[in-house]
Scaffold this active site. Sequence first.
Site, mmCIF file in Angstrom:
data_model
loop_
_atom_site.group_PDB
_atom_site.id
_atom_site.type_symbol
_atom_site.label_atom_id
_atom_site.label_comp_id
_atom_site.label_asym_id
_atom_site.label_seq_id
_atom_site.Cartn_x
_atom_site.Cartn_y
_atom_site.Cartn_z
ATOM 1 C CG HIS A 141 6.311 3.915 17.733
ATOM 2 N ND1 HIS A 141 6.853 4.804 18.619
ATOM 3 C CD2 HIS A 141 5.209 4.505 17.229
ATOM 4 C CE1 HIS A 141 6.106 5.882 18.658
ATOM 5 N NE2 HIS A 141 5.098 5.734 17.825
ATOM 6 C CD GLN A 161 1.937 -2.885 12.177
ATOM 7 O OE1 GLN A 161 2.139 -3.969 11.640
ATOM 8 N NE2 GLN A 161 2.707 -2.415 13.146
ATOM 9 C CG PHE A 182 10.106 2.137 8.796
ATOM 10 C CD1 PHE A 182 10.811 3.154 8.177
ATOM 11 C CD2 PHE A 182 8.883 1.760 8.277
ATOM 12 C CE1 PHE A 182 10.300 3.796 7.057
ATOM 13 C CE2 PHE A 182 8.364 2.394 7.158
ATOM 14 C CZ PHE A 182 9.075 3.416 6.549
#
Length: 169
Positions: free
Chosen positions: A68, A89, A120
Amino acid sequence: MTDLATLNRMDAPAFEALLGPVFEHAPWVARAAWARRPFTGIADLHAAMMAVLRAAPAETRRAFFNGHPELAGPEARARILTADSASEQGSAGLDRMEAADAAVFDRLNAAYRARFGFPFIIAVRGRGRAEIRSVFEARLGQDPDAEEATALDEVAQITRMRLERLITP
């Protein structure tokens, strides 16, 4: 969009081609889930795919997490995100931040990776930058095992939304 009946009739390569991108850089999830057909609905399909991920060895899950991109990180600035990640995003404005905000995310990304060993992960769709930052800061304090479980829960939210954009019941 593909309807569920068509999906259930697909051969393994077609199934993987369609659903492989749902789990970031992990077409193996779709490949393994194919054998669990037929699916009675999107929830059933998603549960099968998440079961594949959750049953994977710890090092495989860790490699999956590391596939990721960081939020507002180097991949985003270089515009080399997957189409889904770029859209997600962008929906939270992470692709158009002032330098000071970008520096905060860079600091959080570095601290998170140092603490947990992977980027994260959060379902950003429907959330604003301030909320994401707040959650980011709070999760830095979690126990590593709890954080891995939280990351899996976030992956579940992300992938469920992606499936709902691809498959009609």
